[in-house]
Design a protein around this motif. Structure first.
Motif, PDB file in Angstrom:
ATOM      1  N   PRO A  22       5.743   5.981   3.964  1.00  0.00           N
ATOM      2  CA  PRO A  22       4.592   5.117   3.668  1.00  0.00           C
ATOM      3  C   PRO A  22       4.650   4.493   2.279  1.00  0.00           C
ATOM      4  N   ASP A  23       5.138   5.239   1.290  1.00  0.00           N
ATOM      5  CA  ASP A  23       5.163   4.647  -0.056  1.00  0.00           C
ATOM      6  C   ASP A  23       6.194   3.529  -0.149  1.00  0.00           C
ATOM      7  N   GLU A  24       7.264   3.642   0.640  1.00  0.00           N
ATOM      8  CA  GLU A  24       8.266   2.554   0.650  1.00  0.00           C
ATOM      9  C   GLU A  24       7.693   1.309   1.320  1.00  0.00           C
ATOM     10  N   ILE A  25       6.943   1.523   2.394  1.00  0.00           N
ATOM     11  CA  ILE A  25       6.291   0.397   3.083  1.00  0.00           C
ATOM     12  C   ILE A  25       5.316  -0.287   2.124  1.00  0.00           C
ATOM     13  N   ALA A  26       4.534   0.529   1.429  1.00  0.00           N
ATOM     14  CA  ALA A  26       3.554  -0.041   0.483  1.00  0.00           C
ATOM     15  C   ALA A  26       4.265  -0.824  -0.611  1.00  0.00           C
ATOM     16  N   ALA A  27       5.421  -0.326  -1.052  1.00  0.00           N
ATOM     17  CA  ALA A  27       6.161  -1.026  -2.119  1.00  0.00           C
ATOM     18  C   ALA A  27       6.664  -2.381  -1.619  1.00  0.00           C
ATOM     19  N   LEU A  28       7.157  -2.409  -0.381  1.00  0.00           N
ATOM     20  CA  LEU A  28       7.641  -3.688   0.165  1.00  0.00           C
ATOM     21  C   LEU A  28       6.492  -4.686   0.296  1.00  0.00           C
ATOM     22  N   LEU A  29       5.353  -4.199   0.779  1.00  0.00           N
ATOM     23  CA  LEU A  29       4.205  -5.099   0.939  1.00  0.00           C
ATOM     24  C   LEU A  29       3.748  -5.624  -0.420  1.00  0.00           C
ATOM     25  N   SER A  30       3.835  -4.776  -1.441  1.00  0.00           N
ATOM     26  CA  SER A  30       3.374  -5.298  -2.728  1.00  0.00           C
ATOM     27  C   SER A  30       4.403  -6.248  -3.333  1.00  0.00           C
ATOM     28  N   GLU A  31       5.689  -6.071  -3.014  1.00  0.00           N
ATOM     29  CA  GLU A  31       6.679  -7.079  -3.440  1.00  0.00           C
ATOM     30  C   GLU A  31       6.342  -8.434  -2.817  1.00  0.00           C
ATOM     31  N   LEU A  32       5.970  -8.407  -1.530  1.00  0.00           N
ATOM     32  CA  LEU A  32       5.594  -9.668  -0.863  1.00  0.00           C
ATOM     33  C   LEU A  32       4.337 -10.263  -1.487  1.00  0.00           C
ATOM     34  N   ASP A  33       3.376  -9.389  -1.777  1.00  0.00           N
ATOM     35  CA  ASP A  33       2.114  -9.872  -2.365  1.00  0.00           C
ATOM     36  C   ASP A  33       2.322 -10.538  -3.723  1.00  0.00           C
ATOM     37  N   ALA A  34       3.393 -10.159  -4.401  1.00  0.00           N
ATOM     38  CA  ALA A  34       3.656 -10.736  -5.729  1.00  0.00           C
ATOM     39  C   ALA A  34       4.276 -12.127  -5.636  1.00  0.00           C
ATOM     40  N   ALA A  57       6.515 -14.135   7.503  1.00  0.00           N
ATOM     41  CA  ALA A  57       6.087 -13.496   8.758  1.00  0.00           C
ATOM     42  C   ALA A  57       7.199 -12.611   9.328  1.00  0.00           C
ATOM     43  N   SER A  58       8.450 -13.081   9.232  1.00  0.00           N
ATOM     44  CA  SER A  58       9.553 -12.253   9.743  1.00  0.00           C
ATOM     45  C   SER A  58       9.673 -10.964   8.941  1.00  0.00           C
ATOM     46  N   TYR A  59       9.418 -11.068   7.641  1.00  0.00           N
ATOM     47  CA  TYR A  59       9.476  -9.868   6.805  1.00  0.00           C
ATOM     48  C   TYR A  59       8.378  -8.884   7.203  1.00  0.00           C
ATOM     49  N   LEU A  60       7.184  -9.420   7.487  1.00  0.00           N
ATOM     50  CA  LEU A  60       6.104  -8.539   7.946  1.00  0.00           C
ATOM     51  C   LEU A  60       6.516  -7.823   9.224  1.00  0.00           C
ATOM     52  N   LEU A  61       7.149  -8.563  10.124  1.00  0.00           N
ATOM     53  CA  LEU A  61       7.611  -7.948  11.368  1.00  0.00           C
ATOM     54  C   LEU A  61       8.625  -6.845  11.075  1.00  0.00           C
ATOM     55  N   GLY A  62       9.550  -7.116  10.163  1.00  0.00           N
ATOM     56  CA  GLY A  62      10.565  -6.110   9.807  1.00  0.00           C
ATOM     57  C   GLY A  62       9.929  -4.869   9.197  1.00  0.00           C
ATOM     58  N   ILE A  63       8.959  -5.071   8.333  1.00  0.00           N
ATOM     59  CA  ILE A  63       8.290  -3.940   7.680  1.00  0.00           C
ATOM     60  C   ILE A  63       7.528  -3.127   8.729  1.00  0.00           C
ATOM     61  N   PHE A  64       6.875  -3.842   9.625  1.00  0.00           N
ATOM     62  CA  PHE A  64       6.128  -3.199  10.712  1.00  0.00           C
ATOM     63  C   PHE A  64       7.065  -2.337  11.575  1.00  0.00           C
ATOM     64  N   LEU A  65       8.204  -2.895  11.949  1.00  0.00           N
ATOM     65  CA  LEU A  65       9.134  -2.142  12.794  1.00  0.00           C
ATOM     66  C   LEU A  65       9.687  -0.927  12.043  1.00  0.00           C
ATOM     67  N   ALA A  66       9.949  -1.109  10.750  1.00  0.00           N
ATOM     68  CA  ALA A  66      10.471   0.008   9.955  1.00  0.00           C
ATOM     69  C   ALA A  66       9.447   1.142   9.902  1.00  0.00           C
ATOM     70  N   GLU A  67       8.183   0.772   9.798  1.00  0.00           N
ATOM     71  CA  GLU A  67       7.114   1.760   9.732  1.00  0.00           C
ATOM     72  C   GLU A  67       6.971   2.465  11.082  1.00  0.00           C
ATOM     73  N   LEU A  68       6.926   1.647  12.132  1.00  0.00           N
ATOM     74  CA  LEU A  68       6.724   2.171  13.489  1.00  0.00           C
ATOM     75  C   LEU A  68       7.832   3.129  13.901  1.00  0.00           C
ATOM     76  N   ARG A  69       9.048   2.791  13.506  1.00  0.00           N
ATOM     77  CA  ARG A  69      10.203   3.563  13.962  1.00  0.00           C
ATOM     78  C   ARG A  69      10.599   4.646  12.969  1.00  0.00           C
ATOM     79  N   GLY A  70       9.809   4.782  11.917  1.00  0.00           N
ATOM     80  CA  GLY A  70      10.051   5.886  10.989  1.00  0.00           C
ATOM     81  C   GLY A  70      11.244   5.681  10.080  1.00  0.00           C
ATOM     82  N   ASN A  71      11.644   4.426   9.843  1.00  0.00           N
ATOM     83  CA  ASN A  71      12.771   4.179   8.945  1.00  0.00           C
ATOM     84  C   ASN A  71      12.370   4.278   7.470  1.00  0.00           C
ATOM     85  N   LYS A  72      11.092   4.168   7.222  1.00  0.00           N
ATOM     86  CA  LYS A  72      10.632   4.124   5.827  1.00  0.00           C
ATOM     87  C   LYS A  72       9.424   5.041   5.667  1.00  0.00           C
TER      88      LYS A  72
END
Ligand code: M6R
Length: 369
Positions: free
Chosen positions: A184-196, A167-182
């Motif tokens: 979209p393809d980087e966000i998708a890659a992180l989410l798929s790492e979690l899904d694995a 859950a903390s990782y989801l929050l981190g990914i969300f903040l990175a997306e919201l604040r433009g640190n990453k």
């Protein structure tokens, strides 16, 4: 209700692939944004925060320590992790630009509740990462991200820990997306790492027999040390806590880099030392540094119990016992490397005939300060 397992803890260890998968399920909307479960926080507020403070106790605080590596790396927002009972008393710098993340399985830990209240009085925004629906922290936080680990009965936390990291990782990914640190393809890659991860966690469970055998042979040990670097450090702390609370054995977790600054003096002939060795495919030099720590303690007589990724033959050469977990991106590895340590504590305590689900002197949730 133990689902065929001898203890709730063993069942909950085996629930972990599901706990992580359920915590991930349906979290991201069509725009790639995180869905919080309850409460709304203005996006403007989340864009303007300049600091995150995680408040938690025990195992939940170690989830916070793991999350710190990921959230800082992905968002570039500074993250502090405070034991909730220390937070108020250090007069922390908290204001409307602070996001406080309260992590708690029960949502009823009084120290963490008091930290939440203190933060809110200072104007901070509070997100609860909580397992228990409708608990005090869930109600009092400005928003909640539930860990969907299901009820955790055993006093020793296992599946809640993995779900808290997730859950903390989801929050981190969300903040990175919201604040433009990453992108979209980087966000998708992180989410798929979690899904694995659930499938990899299942693989750790399916290949855990060697650690059980070793644990059962170690019932007479008096001290066990745990070493880790980077995200392996909080994993070492968690491995030591599990062993203390279940087997009543003196156990300490150290940052591997601290060895020469003191703890190596504890190493003597045949002393068991767990070392969490990171993937050789991770950040440069991390693997080599930890392997040299393994050699240092072994040269002083330690019996090295090494957690390493599958295929790491170099680690095997320096290990008296080696336990493999699947390879994964370094920030994902705590979800795997902690599992052999949970199983180790469970088996060793069982071998000593202790009540694994209800260790002495402990309560499942600490509702007094
Ligand atoms: O319910 P909480 O997550 O707030 O509980 C925090 C700690 O009391 C808890 O993690 C404790 O350290 C466990 N017994 C560890 O196994």
């Amino acid at each position: 209700e133990k689902g065929g397992f001898a203890t709730f803890m063993d069942k909950e260890i085996h629930d972990q692939p599901t706990a992580v998968a359920d915590t991930l399920r349906g979290r991201v909307d069509e725009n790639g944004r995180l869905r919080l479960d309850e409460g709304l926080i203005d996006e403007y507020v989340l864009k303007s925060i300049d600091k995150i403070i995680v408040v938690a106790c025990g195992t939940a605080s170690y989830a916070g320590l793991v999350a710190r590596y990921a959230i800082e790396h992905w968002t570039r927002i500074p993250v502090e992790v405070d034991l909730a009972h220390e937070f108020r008393y250090r007069d922390p710098v908290v204001n409307i630009k602070t996001l406080v993340v309260a992590i708690s399985q029960s949502g009823e830990t009084m120290d963490t509740i008091m930290a939440v209240r203190h933060a809110q009085q200072q104007g901070a925004t509070v997100i609860g990462i909580v397992n228990t629906q409708g608990s005090t922290i869930a109600r009092e936080a400005d928003a909640v991200l539930y860990t969907r680990a299901g009820p955790e009965i055993a006093v020793a936390s296992t599946k809640a820990f993995l779900a808290q990291i997730t859950a903390s990782y989801l929050l981190g990914i969300f903040l990175a997306e919201l604040r433009g640190n990453k992108f979209p393809d980087e966000i998708a890659a992180l989410l798929s790492e979690l899904d694995a991860m659930p499938a990899k966690i299942q693989r750790v469970l399916d290949t855990a027999e060697p650690i059980r055998v070793v644990a059962r042979s170690m019932a007479d040990e008096h001290t066990v040390l745990f070493l880790g670097r980077h995200v392996g450090f909080p994993v070492a702390l968690e491995g030591a806590l599990k062993l203390k609370e279940l087997a009543y054995i003196h156990a300490e977790g150290f940052a591997a880099g601290e060895l020469k600054h003191g703890p190596i003096a504890l190493v003597e002939q045949d002393k068991p030392v767990f070392v969490i060795v990171p993937s050789p495919h991770g950040p440069e030099s991390l693997h080599a540094k930890v392997l040299s720590n393994v050699q240092e303690v072994r040269a002083r007589g330690a019996r090295t119990l090494v957690i390493a990724v599958e295929g790491d033959e170099e680690a095997a050469r320096h290990a008296d016992e080696i336990f493999y977990v699947p390879d994964a991106p370094v920030l994902m590895t705590p979800l795997l490397s902690v599992i052999p340590l949970q199983i180790f504590a469970h088996e060793l305590a069982s071998a000593k005939g202790f009540d694994v689900d209800q260790p002495r002197n402990l309560a499942k949730s600490v509702t007094v300060e």
